[in-house]
Design a protein around this motif. Sequence first.
Motif, mmCIF file in Angstrom:
data_model
loop_
_atom_site.group_PDB
_atom_site.id
_atom_site.type_symbol
_atom_site.label_atom_id
_atom_site.label_comp_id
_atom_site.label_asym_id
_atom_site.label_seq_id
_atom_site.Cartn_x
_atom_site.Cartn_y
_atom_site.Cartn_z
ATOM 1 N N GLY A 80 -45.661 -4.570 6.289
ATOM 2 C CA GLY A 80 -46.322 -3.285 6.133
ATOM 3 C C GLY A 80 -45.444 -2.056 6.332
ATOM 4 O O GLY A 80 -45.053 -1.411 5.359
ATOM 5 N N PRO A 81 -45.063 -1.722 7.593
ATOM 6 C CA PRO A 81 -44.346 -0.475 7.826
ATOM 7 C C PRO A 81 -42.929 -0.546 7.269
ATOM 8 O O PRO A 81 -42.371 -1.640 7.132
ATOM 9 C CB PRO A 81 -44.334 -0.357 9.349
ATOM 10 C CG PRO A 81 -44.511 -1.749 9.844
ATOM 11 C CD PRO A 81 -45.273 -2.483 8.812
ATOM 12 N N PRO A 82 -42.311 0.584 6.940
ATOM 13 C CA PRO A 82 -40.952 0.568 6.406
ATOM 14 C C PRO A 82 -39.992 0.010 7.452
ATOM 15 O O PRO A 82 -40.064 0.388 8.618
ATOM 16 C CB PRO A 82 -40.669 2.049 6.130
ATOM 17 C CG PRO A 82 -41.656 2.803 6.959
ATOM 18 C CD PRO A 82 -42.864 1.932 7.052
ATOM 19 N N PRO A 83 -39.121 -0.931 7.065
ATOM 20 C CA PRO A 83 -38.256 -1.553 8.049
ATOM 21 C C PRO A 83 -37.225 -0.571 8.585
ATOM 22 O O PRO A 83 -36.725 0.269 7.851
ATOM 23 C CB PRO A 83 -37.589 -2.691 7.265
ATOM 24 C CG PRO A 83 -37.702 -2.304 5.839
ATOM 25 C CD PRO A 83 -38.907 -1.437 5.710
ATOM 26 N N GLY A 84 -36.915 -0.691 9.891
ATOM 27 C CA GLY A 84 -35.926 0.171 10.516
ATOM 28 C C GLY A 84 -34.526 -0.312 10.180
ATOM 29 O O GLY A 84 -34.340 -1.250 9.401
ATOM 30 N N ARG A 85 -33.539 0.340 10.808
ATOM 31 C CA ARG A 85 -32.148 0.015 10.479
ATOM 32 C C ARG A 85 -31.823 -1.431 10.852
ATOM 33 O O ARG A 85 -31.227 -2.163 10.081
ATOM 34 C CB ARG A 85 -31.238 0.992 11.223
ATOM 35 C CG ARG A 85 -29.817 0.967 10.733
ATOM 36 C CD ARG A 85 -28.974 1.958 11.489
ATOM 37 N NE ARG A 85 -29.263 3.340 11.142
ATOM 38 C CZ ARG A 85 -28.842 4.378 11.871
ATOM 39 N NH1 ARG A 85 -28.161 4.172 12.980
ATOM 40 N NH2 ARG A 85 -29.136 5.598 11.500
ATOM 41 N N THR A 86 -32.263 -1.825 12.073
ATOM 42 C CA THR A 86 -31.968 -3.185 12.533
ATOM 43 C C THR A 86 -32.576 -4.199 11.581
ATOM 44 O O THR A 86 -31.928 -5.169 11.184
ATOM 45 C CB THR A 86 -32.562 -3.404 13.937
ATOM 46 O OG1 THR A 86 -32.602 -2.159 14.612
ATOM 47 C CG2 THR A 86 -31.764 -4.403 14.709
ATOM 48 N N ALA A 87 -33.829 -3.934 11.212
ATOM 49 C CA ALA A 87 -34.520 -4.887 10.346
ATOM 50 C C ALA A 87 -33.809 -4.995 9.001
ATOM 51 O O ALA A 87 -33.663 -6.093 8.452
ATOM 52 C CB ALA A 87 -35.966 -4.448 10.150
ATOM 53 N N ARG A 88 -33.337 -3.864 8.498
ATOM 54 C CA ARG A 88 -32.640 -3.894 7.200
ATOM 55 C C ARG A 88 -31.340 -4.688 7.310
ATOM 56 O O ARG A 88 -30.999 -5.465 6.443
ATOM 57 C CB ARG A 88 -32.342 -2.460 6.736
ATOM 58 C CG ARG A 88 -33.547 -1.766 6.102
ATOM 59 C CD ARG A 88 -33.115 -0.648 5.191
ATOM 60 N NE ARG A 88 -32.296 0.349 5.866
ATOM 61 C CZ ARG A 88 -32.799 1.416 6.511
ATOM 62 N NH1 ARG A 88 -34.098 1.590 6.553
ATOM 63 N NH2 ARG A 88 -32.002 2.300 7.090
ATOM 64 N N LEU A 89 -30.642 -4.486 8.436
ATOM 65 C CA LEU A 89 -29.390 -5.212 8.665
ATOM 66 C C LEU A 89 -29.664 -6.712 8.699
ATOM 67 O O LEU A 89 -28.975 -7.504 8.041
ATOM 68 C CB LEU A 89 -28.777 -4.753 9.987
ATOM 69 C CG LEU A 89 -27.498 -5.494 10.398
ATOM 70 C CD1 LEU A 89 -26.350 -5.104 9.486
ATOM 71 C CD2 LEU A 89 -27.152 -5.200 11.850
ATOM 72 N N ILE A 90 -30.696 -7.090 9.450
ATOM 73 C CA ILE A 90 -31.041 -8.506 9.572
ATOM 74 C C ILE A 90 -31.352 -9.074 8.182
ATOM 75 O O ILE A 90 -30.903 -10.163 7.825
ATOM 76 C CB ILE A 90 -32.256 -8.684 10.509
ATOM 77 C CG1 ILE A 90 -31.920 -8.222 11.928
ATOM 78 C CG2 ILE A 90 -32.752 -10.111 10.515
ATOM 79 C CD1 ILE A 90 -31.021 -9.133 12.677
ATOM 80 N N ALA A 91 -32.128 -8.293 7.425
ATOM 81 C CA ALA A 91 -32.506 -8.766 6.091
ATOM 82 C C ALA A 91 -31.270 -8.945 5.217
ATOM 83 O O ALA A 91 -31.141 -9.929 4.482
ATOM 84 C CB ALA A 91 -33.483 -7.785 5.458
ATOM 85 N N ALA A 92 -30.317 -7.996 5.332
ATOM 86 C CA ALA A 92 -29.107 -8.079 4.516
ATOM 87 C C ALA A 92 -28.279 -9.291 4.913
ATOM 88 O O ALA A 92 -27.588 -9.902 4.081
ATOM 89 C CB ALA A 92 -28.284 -6.813 4.675
#
Lengths: 593, 294
Positions: free
Chosen positions: A17-29
């Motif tokens: 749901g909510p826009p992912p934060g920086r950490t979440a984006r890093l993890i996803a990458a």
Amino acid sequence: MTTTSPAGAPPAPRPAGPPPGRTARLIAALGPHATVLRGAGGLLTLIGALLPWATFVLNKGPYPDKATLQYFVAPFGVTGFRWQLLLFGIAALVLALAPVPARGRLLRGLAWGIIGIAVVNGLFITVEGGGLGAITVTDGSVACGAVVTLLAGVLVELGARAGGIEPRPVWTWRFGPWVERAVLVVVYVLMLFVVAATLTSGGTGGAANRYSGAVFLSFLAALGGAFAALHASGLMTWVATVAERHRVFSVLVLLAMALALPLTAAGNEYWMTVAANIGVYAATAIGLNIVVGLAGLLDLGYVAFLGIGAFVAANLSGAAAAKFDVHLPFALVMVISAVIAGMFGAVVGSPTLRVRGDYLAIVTLAFGEIFVRTAQNNIFGLTGGSNAIPGIPQVELFGTRFSDRIAVAGIQLPAGVLYYLLIVFLVAIVMLVFSHLKESRLGRAWIAIREDEDAARAMGIRTGPIKIMAFLCGATLAGFAGAFFAHKTGTVSYESFRFTESVTLIAAVILGGMGTVPGAVLGASLLFVLPEKLREFADYRLLLFGLALILIMRFRPQGLVPDRHRRAELARDPADEPPPGGSTAGSRAEVAA
Amino acid sequence: MSAPSAAPEAGRTGGGPILAAAGVTMQFGGLRALGDVSFDLMEGQIIGLIGPNGAGKTTLFNCLTGLYAPTSGSVSLRGERLPQDPALVTEKGIARTFQNIRLFPSMTAEENVLVGRHVRMKQSPLSSLLHGPKFKRSEAAARVRSGELLNFVGLGRFSDELARNLPYGDQRRLEIARALATDPSVLLLDEPTAGMNAQETEATRQLIFAIRDLGISVVVIEHDTKFIFTLCDRVLVLVQGELLVEGGPDEVRGDPRVVEAYLGAPPEEVEARLYSSAAVDESPGGAHRKEDGP
């Protein structure tokens, strides 16, 4: 600053749901590289374990010969934290490659163990060595073990999260009853050795060994990591369910294990004394758990009951009674001390009819202070004042003094072992009393009062007498422990019953888990072993307690060993932990709306 | 729904009221919350208590259960004046539920009901400590009874669930089961259907009838007038602490004073609304539920 999560939402795995934060984006990458990260972390851990950790010699203490400098400097010396790191590294490598259920969760536990070891030892060397140079480079000598290991831990953690943290698996294996019992015995024997290793790791603290605190903390970090990994594997939950199926058997084996502690590495006089003291505080903490954990009455002066028990026993067994040529047997002294402490408990409990919550805490706080001041002033000559009451005779049974060393079947046992065995039995009895009371009409009434006093009254519970019963029972148990304490130490002084001790006991109950027996024992053990181990941090003791309590309240408000209901709840629904109390507040708000 | 095997003992009143309030007045400082309220509850009757918010309904309940001491007037159960202590009142045989659910959230459903058994159990502190055969018998009997009561309210399968994890409607039922565990002769229900949907409300109505059939007299506070008029034998209307109207459901429903107290509308509108309200009331399982939010 990016907003990582909406206020109040759990930070861990979040829905899309909510826009992912920086950490979440890093993890996803990092997602596709999870295995590489995990493997690299594991390898780096192995390398870190074999690198030198300190650039110079650390033995500037008064006993240089005893200092464990080799421990930190020598590369390839596989001792202490190094073999723990090696094990962790190998485990991480295996988990990176082998398809083990919930391996992301397992790796996460290992990662925090690795990070913990790196941080504890790195910090220690930095402080002792006088700066960051001590763990990096000085004058040509290179020692980056701590940094490399920290990096390795972070890599493993990132790899674990990138690959996804799976829900904790639930094992439902069932074997024949004797197979299950054998498994339990093996687990408990392992537990005994872990306990012994924890007690002895780093050796005796104090001036002789300035490294004991660091070694101990490092061991604790490793233990925590291993524990987290085991918990993540779901095996511990399985063992807990098996233990629940063979409850009586488990309790008996655990008792046997507790009695077998003197046969392990912890079997010397020093650790027997420490263990006996832990036992005293564990018994007292269980008593306090009736008042605070079951009935929900905050008692800030509880240690006074331990003091009353101790002073009564001191007077009945010591010089005061000897003057009148009275020599009571220990068991009788103990019962009398407990009864008198219990009577004081009822007296102190009576204001609870009038005051609630914070006001009750203030009343009990005042009682604790009154007790310390009167004891300090040697009231009626009963407490010895600042001279204390010395010379309380040792407990004797069949002509054997309990402080003597004894040999059983040719095995020489350390001095003080009899006191240890006695306190194990006492703690076992106190535990039995607690759990029997908890599972009765009285215990349910206590819990009902804790949950909602007005509703309890509407259900016909006469809250006044029931609350006084809670104080009476709690104080009686503390009185028991106090009598033992007096005989064990031989000297009773008001100094042992200050406000700090009350706070420590409450902290033990909260840390361990309100309303549970193992929680109180674990909490008391931790809070009385840690100061013993971390003598060099003695000045910061209360600061560290406070910090630990804040962390516990933030991350595990139900305590280290939650209540049975809570356990059942977790076992049923491992993936989704409702915030404790949250749903109730929600439903109440709903009604009010 | 199976009835508990040991139905609470019916009173030996010989025709007199089981619960009687006589001139109950409650004064909080300068505020007169209740003024001279009198009513009789007959054996096996269901009385409804309605009135706008702040009319004093819950205050009356608190006076009946000993939580408040009335400034004047008296409450008696089977002709015997009630003590001024909620615990003792419960022991005498009046049980209640609360407007805002007040279960023991960290206890299981079964344990909540077991707490209700508190007054009907005998366990000395010593036997609690030793867990002897007598203790085990009393504990087993209490568990059997709790199981029956949980089945009775339809929560049998949730007995090991923590109260706080139960759905909202089930929490209300659990509160009723807990109250029934005290073996009451009078049950006071404070807004038992607040926040419930039509189905749950209907189930609650059936539950209250079943409770009445056990020989327990019931007093219900509710804002849902349709619920009250189809449930109760008699209805009391409380407005600003005074008993405005008392009578059978039809009588009360037709009384313009009641509608006015609720709606404060001019007389010609009162007529119109009264008809529409009555019409909706007769439609079976109609979606219309509430005059007034919970």
